[in-house]
Design an enzyme around this catalytic site. Structure first.
Site, PDB file in Angstrom:
ATOM      1  N   ASP A  28      32.065  44.409  42.387  1.00 11.08           N
ATOM      2  CA  ASP A  28      33.511  44.657  42.168  1.00 11.08           C
ATOM      3  C   ASP A  28      33.912  45.104  40.797  1.00 11.08           C
ATOM      4  OD1 ASP A  28      34.373  43.454  44.677  1.00 11.08           O
ATOM      5  OD2 ASP A  28      33.561  41.734  43.752  1.00 11.08           O
ATOM      6  N   HIS A 147      38.618  42.540  36.550  1.00  7.75           N
ATOM      7  CA  HIS A 147      38.886  42.919  37.939  1.00  7.75           C
ATOM      8  C   HIS A 147      37.838  42.322  38.854  1.00  7.75           C
ATOM      9  CE1 HIS A 147      40.337  45.258  41.326  1.00  7.75           C
ATOM     10  NE2 HIS A 147      39.085  45.617  41.574  1.00  7.75           N
ATOM     11  N   SER A 148      38.295  41.724  39.965  1.00 13.22           N
ATOM     12  CA  SER A 148      37.446  41.146  40.995  1.00 13.22           C
ATOM     13  C   SER A 148      36.540  40.086  40.386  1.00 13.22           C
ATOM     14  CB  SER A 148      36.663  42.255  41.698  1.00 13.22           C
ATOM     15  OG  SER A 148      36.185  41.806  42.937  1.00 13.22           O
ATOM     16  N   MET A 149      35.211  40.199  40.514  1.00 12.47           N
ATOM     17  CA  MET A 149      34.345  39.209  39.899  1.00 12.47           C
ATOM     18  C   MET A 149      34.605  39.128  38.403  1.00 12.47           C
ATOM     19  SD  MET A 149      30.170  38.916  39.856  1.00 12.47           S
ATOM     20  CE  MET A 149      29.783  39.440  38.189  1.00 12.47           C
TER      21      MET A 149
END
Length: 304
Positions: A28, A147-149
């Site tokens: 991610d 962002h994300s992870m």
């Protein structure tokens, strides 16, 4: 990180990104990934020019006097030029309304010129290593963007900096494309399950798996990232962050709803802001300029 290099208004924007399956980025990525040129696949170059595993990357040039030193863990994005990483455009800083800022991207082992380094399989080890590196940087006002992870990595890194007394200059944590505790993943994903998980996020990045050579090159890194984030559990007995928190998400993100993103308000004693933009998990790809401006704007708390 975003940082002005002249005067007291200097600010630094630190990116921790993970976009699904692109380049060496993992499942991610943070906006940082969007700022780091991927060897052989940026600026019009395509698969036939992709990096060979036998090709050794050149050492980075020595930093100029007075500039921020580049380490293995951080990569700077020049404010005077644009870059294109894994089809994620990054405009010049001047177009984002942050002319006097410097951006630094966190570069994990297994990416870019760290491609041959051993991967880090656990969040505690990863966040601690990033925090140790950031403690050596000059204490400019800093905004974290993950962002994300990368949102979880940025959060855990900031916790460690705060516990070490090195977070007074960090003004905001921006968390994008991830709920507060994330969705529990399976105990062990097969390669096909990893590929399917990446494809389910949307976007065009998963097309790299159609190329057998790229699939072989990228799967170990992406598999490790999924192992790390699937095993990660946020501790609830830690102090609140003193920095403001700004959560961002796409209105069609299959991984996080706006209500779930709003729960990030529970981790800070500072101001909290929620921004919902049009798009899926990769909403920030077409909106990168707007996202960069949002990250650097003064945070406004939600109405009570």
């Amino acid at each position: 990180m975003q940082a002005n290099q002249g005067g007291a208004s200097s600010t630094r924007l630190l990116h921790c990104l993970h976009f699904g399956g692109t380049g060496h980025q993992g499942p991610d990525a943070c906006l940082a990934s969007a700022l780091v040129r991927r060897p052989g696949l940026g600026s019009g170059q395509r698969g036939r020019d992709r990096p060979r595993r036998t090709k050794r990357s050149k050492d980075p040039p020595a930093p100029k006097p007075g500039s921020l030193a580049r380490s293995a863990w951080t990569v700077s994005a020049a404010s005077s030029s644009s870059c294109d990483v894994a089809a994620i455009p990054c405009p010049p800083v001047s177009r984002c309304g942050v002319d006097n800022s410097t951006r630094l991207a966190v570069q994990y082992p297994g990416r870019e010129n760290r491609f041959r380094e051993a991967l880090i399989p656990a969040m505690d080890s990863l966040a601690s290593a990033v925090a140790d590196e950031l403690l050596a940087l000059p204490p400019l006002p800093t905004v974290f963007f993950g962002h994300s992870m990368g949102a979880a990595v940025a959060y855990e890194t900031l916790l460690r900096l705060q516990q070490a007394g090195g977070a007074a200059h960090i003004t905001r944590l921006c968390v994008s494309g991830r709920s507060l505790d994330g969705a529990a993943g399976p105990a062990g994903r097969t390669d096909e399950e990893v590929v399917e998980a990446v494809r389910s996020l949307g976007g065009t990045q998963a097309a790299v798996f159609d190329d057998p050579d790229l699939r072989e090159l990228l799967l170990p890194v992406i598999r490790n990232d999924y192992h790390l984030i699937d095993a990660y559990r946020r501790r609830t007995d830690v102090p609140l962050l003193r920095a403001d928190v700004h959560a961002l998400t796409g209105d069609r993100d299959p991984q996080v709803t706006p209500d779930e993103a709003a729960r990030w308000s529970a981790v800070t004693s500072g101001a909290f802001t929620l921004t919902v933009l049009e798009g899926d998990h990769f909403y920030l790809v077409p909106a990168v300029e707007r996202v960069a401006r949002i990250a650097m704007e003064p945070a406004q708390p939600l109405p009570v």
